[in-house]
Write a protein that holds these residues in place. Sequence first.
Motif, mmCIF file in Angstrom:
data_model
loop_
_atom_site.group_PDB
_atom_site.id
_atom_site.type_symbol
_atom_site.label_atom_id
_atom_site.label_comp_id
_atom_site.label_asym_id
_atom_site.label_seq_id
_atom_site.Cartn_x
_atom_site.Cartn_y
_atom_site.Cartn_z
ATOM 1 N N TYR A 1 0.836 -1.208 0.000
ATOM 2 C CA TYR A 1 0.000 0.000 0.000
ATOM 3 C C TYR A 1 0.875 1.264 0.000
ATOM 4 N N LEU A 2 1.876 1.292 0.882
ATOM 5 C CA LEU A 2 2.734 2.481 0.964
ATOM 6 C C LEU A 2 3.655 2.595 -0.244
ATOM 7 N N ASN A 3 3.964 1.473 -0.886
ATOM 8 C CA ASN A 3 4.762 1.522 -2.117
ATOM 9 C C ASN A 3 4.055 2.307 -3.212
ATOM 10 N N GLU A 4 2.723 2.405 -3.100
ATOM 11 C CA GLU A 4 1.929 3.175 -4.064
ATOM 12 C C GLU A 4 1.790 4.632 -3.624
ATOM 13 N N ASN A 5 2.582 5.007 -2.616
ATOM 14 C CA ASN A 5 2.627 6.386 -2.125
ATOM 15 C C ASN A 5 1.287 6.843 -1.533
ATOM 16 N N LYS A 6 0.572 5.913 -0.923
ATOM 17 C CA LYS A 6 -0.690 6.252 -0.271
ATOM 18 C C LYS A 6 -0.430 6.671 1.173
ATOM 19 N N PRO A 7 -1.336 7.423 1.769
ATOM 20 C CA PRO A 7 -1.074 7.985 3.100
ATOM 21 C C PRO A 7 -1.356 6.997 4.227
ATOM 22 N N ILE A 8 -0.727 7.243 5.364
ATOM 23 C CA ILE A 8 -1.070 6.542 6.595
ATOM 24 C C ILE A 8 -2.196 7.335 7.254
ATOM 25 N N ASN A 9 -3.379 6.749 7.290
ATOM 26 C CA ASN A 9 -4.548 7.446 7.817
ATOM 27 C C ASN A 9 -5.491 6.436 8.480
#
Length: 376
Positions: free
Chosen positions: A118-126
């Motif tokens: 998920y974070l590899n796709e540059n999505k936020p931690i929310n």
Amino acid sequence: MLKDELNFDDAVEYHYGQFPIEKLDYEKLIDPIVKATDAIARFDQMLKNMHNNEILLAPLRKQEAVISSRMEGTISTMDEILQYEADHVEGEKNNKKYRSEVFETVLYHFSMKIAQEYLNENKPINKWFIRAMHKELLSFGRGARKNPGEFKTEQNYLADQTKRRVLFVPIRPTQLNDGLENLFKYLDTSEDQTLIKIALSHIEFEALHPFKDGNGRIGRMLITLLLWKSGIISAPHFYISGYFEEKKEQYIDVMREVSKSGAWTEWCVFFLEAIEKQAIKNLEISENIQSLYDEMKEMFRDLLVTQWHIQALDFIFANPVFRNNFFKSESGIPPQPAKRITKILAEKGLLTTIEEAAGRKAALYSFEPLMQLVRV
């Protein structure tokens, strides 16, 4: 355990209105920041220099899953986890020979992998992100009955179950949403030094305790993910649960003091020491794994006398417990050379046979030289 069966005499309640903290004593933090930064930088340099840290450090992620789960009473071993995964690839997810604790620990590993993708796709931690992690973490076993992926709707407690003593009363469910909004706003906008930001975010997440179960495991996963997302480490392979387990009583006491007496600076000192000491230990384990890999590279070449020796080595380091048919199908090595390779390695004692082949069931092997480095 019912509320009226618990002792609240020494309970500490959530620090309403105090987060984000306005002032820390940076005179007490400068030296711990320097030491932690130096230690984790040396560990990260090791990550960058590794042949393939995703392959070589795969067992460390499973080690973290075992320790972090153990901190919350879910007891399993590295051998059980890896043997489960060896069978899981054959479609035996519900194999009854494995205990529910093993399933739950494996889910920690799966949840971390999903978060990394998920974070590899540059999505936020929310909020959505932590709910997705939680849903995966509690998707099977006992956790499936504890509202996976859903925030708490009833007051929860941190308690010493043996003494029926409540240690901490997290934020009320009616104020949880505001607390989470404050936390993620702080992560997005604060200009605090990065390690301090991660330290404060961890204590705040644990104090919010947003889920019915699994909060500690999610909170410790977030440390690794925040270190990686912030650029402090170049790959998501920093695992801190070993230090927290070793210092478990102090870990709990220092966290309680934040809400009890405003000891935010003292918490940051403890957290920075945890980063420093765990970075040193992680570096030592990683160096030992790298040294073993280099040693085995020569040994595999000399023993196997085949162009496939590196592929065999990489597969076995990533899967130190495996079934023979999985090696044949997934290593990228043609069937006949693959069969010959495992036969030679078993004969020379590099692979230990856990289960002999029987009928349609392939032999189960363990690569003991690596297992001896990562067992906990």
